[in-house]
Write an enzyme that holds these catalytic residues in place. Structure first.
Site, short mmCIF file in Angstrom:
data_model
loop_
_atom_site.label_atom_id
_atom_site.label_comp_id
_atom_site.label_asym_id
_atom_site.label_seq_id
_atom_site.Cartn_x
_atom_site.Cartn_y
_atom_site.Cartn_z
N ARG A 213 3.71 -15.57 18.71
CA ARG A 213 4.48 -16.80 18.48
C ARG A 213 5.97 -16.50 18.32
NH1 ARG A 213 2.26 -19.46 13.49
NH2 ARG A 213 0.41 -18.65 14.50
N TYR B 185 -15.00 1.20 8.90
CA TYR B 185 -13.58 1.50 9.10
C TYR B 185 -13.32 1.90 10.55
CZ TYR B 185 -9.00 3.72 8.21
OH TYR B 185 -7.67 4.09 8.22
N GLY C 56 0.82 -1.22 0.00
CA GLY C 56 0.00 0.00 0.00
C GLY C 56 0.85 1.26 0.00
P1 NAD Z 1 -3.56 1.56 1.31
O1 NAD Z 1 -4.95 1.19 0.96
O2 NAD Z 1 -2.74 2.28 0.30
O3 NAD Z 1 -2.74 0.32 1.81
C1 NAD Z 1 -3.31 -0.74 2.51
C2 NAD Z 1 -2.76 -2.02 1.95
O4 NAD Z 1 -3.34 -3.12 2.67
C3 NAD Z 1 -3.13 -2.21 0.47
O5 NAD Z 1 -1.97 -2.55 -0.27
C4 NAD Z 1 -4.13 -3.37 0.49
O6 NAD Z 1 -4.08 -4.15 -0.69
C5 NAD Z 1 -3.71 -4.12 1.74
N1 NAD Z 1 -4.78 -4.93 2.34
C6 NAD Z 1 -6.05 -4.55 2.62
N2 NAD Z 1 -6.72 -5.56 3.21
C7 NAD Z 1 -5.85 -6.59 3.30
C8 NAD Z 1 -5.93 -7.91 3.80
N3 NAD Z 1 -7.07 -8.38 4.35
N4 NAD Z 1 -4.85 -8.71 3.73
C9 NAD Z 1 -3.68 -8.25 3.18
N5 NAD Z 1 -3.55 -7.01 2.68
C10 NAD Z 1 -4.61 -6.20 2.74
O7 NAD Z 1 -3.66 2.45 2.65
P2 NAD Z 1 -2.53 3.28 3.38
O8 NAD Z 1 -2.88 4.72 3.26
O9 NAD Z 1 -1.19 2.82 2.98
O10 NAD Z 1 -2.81 2.88 4.90
C11 NAD Z 1 -2.00 1.91 5.56
C12 NAD Z 1 -2.50 1.75 6.99
O11 NAD Z 1 -2.41 3.00 7.68
C13 NAD Z 1 -3.96 1.31 7.08
O12 NAD Z 1 -4.10 0.41 8.15
C14 NAD Z 1 -4.69 2.58 7.39
O13 NAD Z 1 -5.87 2.33 8.11
C15 NAD Z 1 -3.68 3.34 8.22
N6 NAD Z 1 -3.91 4.78 8.14
C16 NAD Z 1 -3.56 5.47 7.01
C17 NAD Z 1 -3.83 6.82 6.94
C18 NAD Z 1 -3.46 7.63 5.73
O14 NAD Z 1 -3.74 8.85 5.71
N7 NAD Z 1 -2.83 7.07 4.72
C19 NAD Z 1 -4.45 7.48 8.01
C20 NAD Z 1 -4.81 6.73 9.12
C21 NAD Z 1 -4.51 5.38 9.19
#
Ligand code: NAD
Length: 322
Positions: free
Chosen positions: A113, A152, A14
């Site tokens: 683990r 979410y 991601g």
């Molecule tokens: P993103 O959607 O770009 O990346 C998330 C990644 O997780 C994607 O590559 C997706 O394919 C993968 N994914 C989703 N469900 C999955 C699953 N069940 N198994 C395996 N892979 C899975 O989002 P991001 O912006 O990179 O966010 C990353 C993390 O940071 C997330 O947990 C998000 O909630 C948290 N977050 C991000 C922001 C932001 O502004 N970017 C803000 C708050 C929290």
């Protein structure tokens, strides 16, 4: 200070995950990235494949990983896997809840683990539409449990609860980061989040769509700063929750105008209807991060947005297909 040598990153393909993996590899770590590619950019899984120490497995973390991938163990698990943009989690509501619940349990089981430290990437969305400003970690939030965004918000609230339960009941070593809006290169131009949308619209000369009057504020943290905060949390013993975000607020309208200027664009600003449950104001209190992690964001808006606009400009060919 803890060493990060063998690291598992869920959601490693991601936007934040790729930058995190890249930083860890640069520091000499061996990284296993696990991602089901449900919300990653096209081709993201192959971005780092030639880097020494990097492995990728295409897998939904809501189900257990095959034990062969766990051979050798990990010292650190970063659990990022979850849809993160409203466009994605509204499209994938059940997947999002499963990633927060079963995915977090899988990641915690692996950490337990291996005796690894787990860092959970929670979100400012746990504060919902906050009644207090700025938000500090003691605030319990104002979340609609059945609103469209609840898939979410509640997934992340459950993930936090589960992480603290493992810590209390099983002594698993954990740290919870509450990330506020993060932006930077490698965001998907179609992920619906404000910065990539404005960059795409400005670079194409299309109207820049600002919701409502645009006077609602956002606090935006450059991705390199966010990743530095996550690594600082992993190196510490601090359980969190800890806000990782930029306390400098910017209105949505001011963000649109700055991106338009940096893109050298003449796009008009167009005001459109607000989306349901969209918070009016979000701003982190980051005293905890400063005191416990020695962390604070370093990259000013103009610099981070300039980097982001130039990345989108360089990828304009791919964007044309969106
Ligand atoms: P993103 O959607 O770009 O990346 C998330 C990644 O997780 C994607 O590559 C997706 O394919 C993968 N994914 C989703 N469900 C999955 C699953 N069940 N198994 C395996 N892979 C899975 O989002 P991001 O912006 O990179 O966010 C990353 C993390 O940071 C997330 O947990 C998000 O909630 C948290 N977050 C991000 C922001 C932001 O502004 N970017 C803000 C708050 C929290």
């Amino acid at each position: 200070m803890r060493e990060l040598k063998r690291v598992l990153v869920t959601g490693g393909a991601g936007f934040v995950g790729l930058t995190l993996c890249e930083r860890l590899l640069a520091e000499g770590a061996h990284v296993l990235s696990v991602d089901d590619l449900s919300t990653s950019a096209p081709g993201a899984e192959s971005t780092l494949t030639r880097r020494p120490g990097y492995r990728f497995v295409h897998h939904d973390i809501s189900t257990p990983l095959h034990p062969s991938w766990l051979a050798g163990g990990f010292d650190t698990v970063f659990h990022l896997a979850s849809p993160a943009s409203p466009v994605d989690y509204l499209r994938l509501p059940i997947h999002t809840l499963r990633a927060g619940a079963f995915g977090t349990a899988t990641a915690l089981d692996i950490a337990e683990r291996c005796g690894a430290r787990l860092v959970l990437t929670s979100t400012s969305e746990v504060y919902g539409d906050p009644a207090e400003h700025p938000q500090n970690e003691m605030y319990w939030g104002n979340v609609n449990p059945i609103g469209v965004r609840s898939v979410y918000d509640e997934a992340k609230r459950f993930a936090e609860a589960l992480t603290f339960a493992y810590r209390r009941a099983r002594s698993t070593d954990t740290g919870v980061a509450r990330i506020f809006n993060t932006y930077g290169p490698r965001m998907r131009p179609d992920d619906g989040r404000m910065v990539p949308t404005f960059c795409r619209q400005a670079l194409r000369g299309e109207p820049i769509t600002v919701t409502g009057d645009g006077l609602q504020t956002r606090s935006l943290c450059y991705v390199d700063d966010t990743v530095a905060g996550l690594i600082a949390l992993a190196r510490s013993d601090y359980p969190g929750p800890v806000n990782i975000g930029n306390p400098d607020e910017l209105t949505v309208l001011a963000t649109a105008e700055l991106i338009r200027e940096l893109a050298g664009s003449r796009s008009p600003i167009e005001h459109v209807a607000e989306s349901p449950d969209d918070p009016q104001r979000r701003c982190p209190e980051i005293t905890v991060a400063a005191e416990h992690l020695g962390w604070r964001p370093r990259v000013p808006y103009r610099e981070g947005l300039a980097q982001t606009v130039s990345w989108f400009r360089a990828h304009i060919g791919a964007m044309r297909a969106v």
